[in-house]
Every structure is written in C-alpha cells, then in structure tokens.
Design an enzyme around this catalytic site. Structure first.
Site, PDB file in Angstrom:
ATOM      1  N   LYS A 189       0.837  -1.205   0.000  1.00 35.30           N
ATOM      2  CA  LYS A 189       0.000   0.000   0.000  1.00 35.30           C
ATOM      3  C   LYS A 189       0.877   1.262   0.000  1.00 35.30           C
ATOM      4  O   LYS A 189       0.651   2.181  -0.791  1.00 35.30           O
ATOM      5  CB  LYS A 189      -0.943  -0.004   1.224  1.00 35.30           C
ATOM      6  N   THR A 190       1.890   1.284   0.869  1.00 30.37           N
ATOM      7  CA  THR A 190       2.781   2.453   0.929  1.00 30.37           C
ATOM      8  C   THR A 190       3.584   2.576  -0.362  1.00 30.37           C
ATOM      9  O   THR A 190       3.752   3.683  -0.903  1.00 30.37           O
ATOM     10  CB  THR A 190       3.751   2.312   2.134  1.00 30.37           C
ATOM     11  N   ASP A 249      -1.450   6.741   6.240  1.00 29.40           N
ATOM     12  CA  ASP A 249      -1.434   5.315   6.547  1.00 29.40           C
ATOM     13  C   ASP A 249      -2.379   5.079   7.739  1.00 29.40           C
ATOM     14  O   ASP A 249      -2.613   6.003   8.523  1.00 29.40           O
ATOM     15  CB  ASP A 249       0.008   4.917   6.906  1.00 29.40           C
ATOM     16  N   THR A 281      -5.826  -1.440   6.793  1.00 33.70           N
ATOM     17  CA  THR A 281      -5.966  -2.893   6.801  1.00 33.70           C
ATOM     18  C   THR A 281      -7.447  -3.260   6.932  1.00 33.70           C
ATOM     19  O   THR A 281      -7.810  -4.410   6.759  1.00 33.70           O
ATOM     20  CB  THR A 281      -5.196  -3.492   7.994  1.00 33.70           C
ATOM     21  N   ARG A 293       6.852  -8.035   1.568  1.00 35.72           N
ATOM     22  CA  ARG A 293       7.704  -7.515   2.653  1.00 35.72           C
ATOM     23  C   ARG A 293       8.417  -8.676   3.358  1.00 35.72           C
ATOM     24  O   ARG A 293       9.602  -8.603   3.676  1.00 35.72           O
ATOM     25  CB  ARG A 293       6.875  -6.722   3.660  1.00 35.72           C
TER      26      ARG A 293
END
Ligand code: ADE
Length: 344
Positions: free
Chosen positions: A68-69, A113, A162, A221
């Site tokens: 997302k980031t 975020d 989320t 990640r």
C-alpha cells in the site's frame, strides 16, 4: 556516500535502508503482481497528467506488507509531485491536519497510513478538504465563534488501511478510486525475490527463490526480509551464493515453518485444535486464550490463514480445516456434544 564506509543493514526496516538498496519499486513498470490494480492506476495517472488535473483520491486496503505504501510512492513518482506522509494516529487534532494541508503544494500526494485510526474530529476536517479543497476554521467559542473558510491547493489523498470496514461511509465515499490489495502468488513472490537479489547484488538459483517465496506468507515484505536473512547465511556459512540448500538451511535455522507460518499463526491454529477441538469457536475466546488483541488477529493473522485454506469462518465461529491438521500432523478430533461459541 564515501567509499570504504561500512553500513550494517541487519536491523534496518525497509523504510530505513539507504536509497540505493531500497528494494521497493519506484515505477509501475517495475511493480510485480497486483496486475489489474497497477494497470488501472497507470491509466488514471496518465489521464490526470494529460488533462493537467489532480488525480482523484485513492484508497488502498488489505493486509500489512502487500504494497500500500509502495503504491502511494509510485503514484507520486509517476505524477512527478511531492509526497507528504503521515498516519491516522499521528493526527491528533484538527489543527495538525490543517497545518499540513495549508502547506501542501498543488497536486501533491498526501498519504495517510492507517487511515481507519484517524480521530473523528480530524476526519470531519477531511470531508471538505477532499471535496472542495477547503477547510472551515472556527475562531473563538460560543457567542463569539466565527468561522473562516481557508482555500487549499488541490491534492490527492492516498489512504491506506488494513480494515476498509472500519472507515465511516462519508470518508470512504470520497475516494474516487478504491483498490483492495490481495496476497501474491508464489510465482510473483519468486520474481520479487529474484529482482531484489539482483539489487542486493547476490546470486540466487531459481529453486532457491521459489523456496523462499513459498515461505513468504503471500507477502513481498516478508519475502524481502527472508531474502536478507538467507543472504547473511550464504555469506557467513557458504560462498555467498544462494542455492536451494543454502536457503533450506538458513530458513530452518531461522525457524521458518515449511509454509512460512509465523509463531502467532502457529499458536492461533494450535489453540483452536488443542483447546477447542478444531472449532467452531468465537474470536474473543481465541484472543483471550492467546492473550492477544482481537484486532491483531483480524488484521495480521486471519487473512493469510483463510487465504491459505487453513482456517474457515462460519456463522458459529472459527474452525481449522483438515489441511491445518495435516500441516501439524495431528488427527482430527470430533467434538463431543454441541459447543457454545462466544458471540462475535
Ligand atoms: N518489492 C516489494 N514489493 C515488490 C513488488 N510488488 N514488485 C517488485 N518489487 C517489490
């Protein structure tokens, strides 16, 4: 960067690594996976640029670590505009938000975020900021209260969460583009690992990359974190190259489960199997037994276990699947009598 200067990457998160070793893609063309999302965003960005307009507000939702980031940064790079990064809990008062918004350059990407954790009072300022690019500032109180409408430069809000379900409808509706990020396939993660290994300048075999990918919990990640650990092992215990044997040995030493399940995943499934005879059982009961927050289980644990077919959610609670029993080499126990799950 000076020559000969040694840096340790051991304890740095992806956010802190020096730019030249940042593994995250900077352009849509470098992005692996999430094909439909990348393609539709590419079109939206290109169209906005062609019309010389500011891009519509974008909301990304999905489990942690899926990009997302990274997507927010790519959008700002591709638009060629600055990115201002903050998070829901960091914005405590309306004034915090107003001071960021009033200093933003035209067309900037404003990335929030964990937007579901934005305080209600701050969220209310966002409505007019998103819709009219203006904020209403109230001076004084009671009889003397006066309101002043401050015009803002136009911007694109990129929100990440989320839990899309926790956003209030008025906020959610103001995002013209809403995209849900899903877990990556093993093949996609294998490609991510091969790309990252090339940036880190370490040689890796295809089958080694495949093994790391299988144990990455569908999450790039995690794939990059495991790759860094395996690279360390290869350099210290082998000749520096990552072969299948090197990756097997390194991952075994790290205690990474054959399917990449982490300690909390394993505890979660085992509590259902051992304490609740496989379920169904309410989430609150599992959380109480594990001494974890239900939010942690909802955000960080359940999505992957559901996706991996190890867990199901029924109207009467959570149940492990036969696959979960097989994975832990346990035999299915039939519950005697009816179980009363806690209400959810
Ligand atoms: N590194 C982390 N996520 C990635 C992705 N989706 N594509 C390429 N490299 C990545």
């Amino acid at each position: 960067m000076e020559e000969n200067k040694e840096i340790s990457l051991q304890d740095l998160s992806d956010d802190e690594v020096p730019a030249f070793l940042d593994l995250r893609p900077k352009k849509f063309s470098d992005y692996i996976g999430q094909k439909q999302i990348v393609e539709t965003l590419q079109i939206a960005v290109e169209a906005a640029k062609k019309r010389n307009e500011v891009l519509d507000h974008v909301l990304f939702y999905g489990p942690p670590g899926l990009g997302k980031t990274t997507m927010a940064h790519i959008i700002s790079n591709e638009l060629g505009v600055p990115l201002v990064h903050t998070s829901g809990p960091a914005l405590e008062k309306g004034g915090d938000l107003v001071s960021i918004l009033t200093h933003m350059e035209h067309g900037s990407v404003f990335f929030i975020d964990e937007i579901h954790r934005l305080p209600k009072i701050v969220e209310e300022f966002l409505y007019s900021a998103m819709e009219d690019f203006a904020v209403d500032i109230i001076f004084d109180k009671g009889m003397n209260a006066r309101s002043y409408r401050a015009k803002l430069n136009q911007f694109t809000l990129v929100g990440a969460t989320t839990r899309a379900g926790l956003l209030s409808p008025p906020l959610r509706e103001r995002f013209g583009i809403q995209r849900s990020l899903d877990f990556y396939s093993v093949e996609e993660l294998q490609q991510v690992i091969i790309r990252s290994a090339s940036i880190l300048n370490v040689s890796i075999d295809y089958d080694a990359a495949l093994e790391i990918a299988r144990r990455s919990r569908g999450t790039p990640r995690i794939a990059n974190q495991l790759l860094r650990r395996v690279r360390d092992f290869a350099q210290v215990r082998a000749d520096g190259s990552i072969t299948k044997k090197v990756s097997d040995d390194a991952l075994a030493l790290e205690g990474i489960d054959a399917r990449g399940l982490n300690l909390l995943d394993v505890r979660f499934l085992n509590v259902i199997i051992e304490f609740y005879k496989g379920g169904p059982v309410g989430l609150e009961a599992i959380a109480a037994t594990l001494q974890e927050e239900t939010d942690t289980l909802i955000d960080m644990v359940e999505p992957y276990l559901l996706k991996a077919g190890l867990l199901t959610r029924t109207s009467s609670g959570r149940k492990v699947t036969e696959q979960a029993y097989k994975h832990f080499k346990k035999t299915v126990q039939k519950a005697k009598g009816r179980q009363m799950p806690l209400p959810e």
